[in-house]
Design a protein around this motif. Structure first.
Motif, PDB file in Angstrom:
ATOM      1  N   ASP A  20     -11.259  -8.579  45.171  1.00  0.00           N
ATOM      2  CA  ASP A  20     -10.462  -9.754  45.516  1.00  0.00           C
ATOM      3  C   ASP A  20     -10.163 -10.591  44.282  1.00  0.00           C
ATOM      4  N   TYR A  22      -8.834  -9.715  41.463  1.00  0.00           N
ATOM      5  CA  TYR A  22      -7.531  -9.505  40.830  1.00  0.00           C
ATOM      6  C   TYR A  22      -6.408 -10.179  41.603  1.00  0.00           C
ATOM      7  N   ASP A  23      -6.498 -10.243  42.945  1.00  0.00           N
ATOM      8  CA  ASP A  23      -5.403 -10.939  43.628  1.00  0.00           C
ATOM      9  C   ASP A  23      -5.591 -12.453  43.608  1.00  0.00           C
ATOM     10  N   ALA A  26      -4.180 -13.121  40.180  1.00  0.00           N
ATOM     11  CA  ALA A  26      -2.718 -13.000  40.242  1.00  0.00           C
ATOM     12  C   ALA A  26      -2.101 -14.221  40.910  1.00  0.00           C
ATOM     13  N   GLY A  27      -2.755 -14.728  41.957  1.00  0.00           N
ATOM     14  CA  GLY A  27      -2.254 -15.933  42.610  1.00  0.00           C
ATOM     15  C   GLY A  27      -2.302 -17.144  41.705  1.00  0.00           C
ATOM     16  N   HIS A  30       0.526 -17.016  39.400  1.00  0.00           N
ATOM     17  CA  HIS A  30       1.773 -16.721  40.104  1.00  0.00           C
ATOM     18  C   HIS A  30       2.971 -17.456  39.513  1.00  0.00           C
ATOM     19  N   ILE A  47       0.241  -7.319  45.130  1.00  0.00           N
ATOM     20  CA  ILE A  47      -1.050  -7.535  45.792  1.00  0.00           C
ATOM     21  C   ILE A  47      -0.954  -7.391  47.304  1.00  0.00           C
ATOM     22  N   TRP A  51      -4.575  -7.638  49.458  1.00  0.00           N
ATOM     23  CA  TRP A  51      -5.270  -8.928  49.420  1.00  0.00           C
ATOM     24  C   TRP A  51      -6.078  -9.209  50.669  1.00  0.00           C
ATOM     25  N   ASN A  54      -9.125  -6.922  50.836  1.00  0.00           N
ATOM     26  CA  ASN A  54     -10.153  -7.290  49.853  1.00  0.00           C
ATOM     27  C   ASN A  54     -11.061  -8.400  50.367  1.00  0.00           C
ATOM     28  N   SER A 121      -5.274 -20.415  45.185  1.00  0.00           N
ATOM     29  CA  SER A 121      -5.905 -19.314  44.445  1.00  0.00           C
ATOM     30  C   SER A 121      -6.695 -19.843  43.255  1.00  0.00           C
ATOM     31  N   GLY A 183      -6.570 -10.756  37.019  1.00  0.00           N
ATOM     32  CA  GLY A 183      -5.324 -10.722  37.764  1.00  0.00           C
ATOM     33  C   GLY A 183      -4.142 -10.352  36.894  1.00  0.00           C
ATOM     34  N   LEU A 187      -1.604  -7.183  37.420  1.00  0.00           N
ATOM     35  CA  LEU A 187      -0.155  -7.322  37.518  1.00  0.00           C
ATOM     36  C   LEU A 187       0.556  -6.534  36.425  1.00  0.00           C
TER      37      LEU A 187
END
Length: 348
Positions: A20, A22-23, A26-27, A30, A47, A51, A54, A121, A183, A187
């Motif tokens: 979780d 990495y997402d 990523a968030g 974002h 993701i 997501w 995860n 996030s 993240g 990506l």
């Protein structure tokens, strides 16, 4: 049996952070790596298949902690009530933002949910780091094994302590940089075009910052918990975990410089797993450290369930864990191709 379950709890938490993480990272990035609507849908597409699955690992980790160490679970749930309340709300807002964003094509609507997604996030990443910092620093446990933390007191990591002080904020910042870099690496691997290239550059910068923060955070950890680093000397598993973390960070930096995207992501995974493994190995057998009286600490032996209960739970875990592992392997195999933003009418 207690030692085995301590290892299982560590494994479940590590899987949650790596998967979780990495997402979440990523968030948090974002709005930085995606500038246009199609680029932001590309981030969500990267993701999107993973997501919500995860987050199951967080529930599974909590379930394992409840089954194996009910006293630790009860004390932590009540003591960290405010932090857990904030985490739940951030998880809700994050999920709502992902699902609601594409319901309308209005720019203002999408901008609202983009900001909500990024903010929730980023706050989650910070909160998880702060809570880990609290576990390392210690809590004001009563003789009965309970504690209650206010949001902050003097911002000093000594009794009376609060959830926030300079050390837990440093732990939150370290966690934030680590997961944001994680993240970005994900990506860069999963996305093409400008999003992938921006993510690669952000990931390289964040991993350089992480390499600088690591020794600083280690010294701060020794200052607030002097028992942690001496425990490292006689624990080969801790040394192996640190070697994994160092190798992973080096591999992530090398991959970022050379533009090798999958190795960068795998190096970031190794760093996170190694850091959590080393922390758990040095904390053992303590699960909740007491301040200022260390004799009140809850250990794996004092906070665990009965041996019969642990053996029964182990049988069920041995059935459920392989099923979950197979599911995630299948999920990654089905979505192994590089993601891209779908047509606007198809949401993210």
């Amino acid at each position: 049996m207690f030692e085995l379950w301590f290892g299982i709890v560590t494994l479940m938490l590590t899987l949650y952070v790596v998967l979780d993480g990495y997402d979440l990272g990523a968030g948090a990035l974002h709005l930085a790596v995606a500038r246009t609507d199609s680029e932001r849908r590309a981030v969500l597409a990267a993701i999107g298949p993973f997501w919500d699955a995860n987050e199951v690992w967080l529930i599974a980790a909590a379930g394992v902690l409840f089954a194996a160490f009910p006293r630790v679970f009860a004390a932590g749930l009540s003591g960290f009530y405010l932090g857990i309340f904030l985490i739940v709300w951030c998880l809700i807002l994050r999920a709502v933002a992902v699902e609601f964003r594409s319901h309308l094509a209005e720019p203002l609507w999408r901008a609202l949910w983009d900001v909500t997604f990024a903010a929730s996030s980023a706050l989650l990443v910070l909160l998880f780091g702060v809570m880990l910092g609290n576990v390392i620093r210690g809590m004001p446990l009563t003789p009965g094994g309970w504690f209650n933390l206010t949001l902050f007191t003097t911002f000093l990591p000594r009794d009376p302590v609060g959830i926030l002080d300079w050390y837990t904020l440093l732990a939150g910042a370290f966690s934030g940089v680590a997961l944001a870099g994680h993240g970005a690496a994900f990506l860069a691997w999963r996305s093409g075009g400008e999003v992938g290239e921006r993510s690669r550059r952000f990931g390289l910068v964040l991993h350089v910052v992480l390499a600088a923060l690591w020794p600083l955070t280690t010294l701060a950890t020794h200052a607030v918990n002097p028992t942690l680093l001496p425990a490292l000397l006689g624990r080969p598993l801790a040394w192996a975990s640190i070697a994994l973390a160092a190798g992973g960070l080096g591999w992530a930096l090398r991959g970022g410089v050379r533009g090798e995207r999958l190795p960068t992501f795998l190096g970031s995974c190794a760093f996170l797993a190694g850091m959590l493994g080393a922390t758990a190995a040095c904390l053992f057998p303590v699960m909740l450290r007491a301040l200022p009286d260390a004799s009140r600490s809850i250990t794996v032996y004092g906070g665990g369930a009965t041996r019969h209960g642990l053996r029964t739970a182990l049988g069920w875990w041995a059935i459920g864990f392989p099923i979950a592992a197979i599911y995630f392997a299948t999920l990654f195999r089905l979505h192994r191709a590089q993601s891209s933003a779908p047509p606007n009418r198809d949401g993210y």
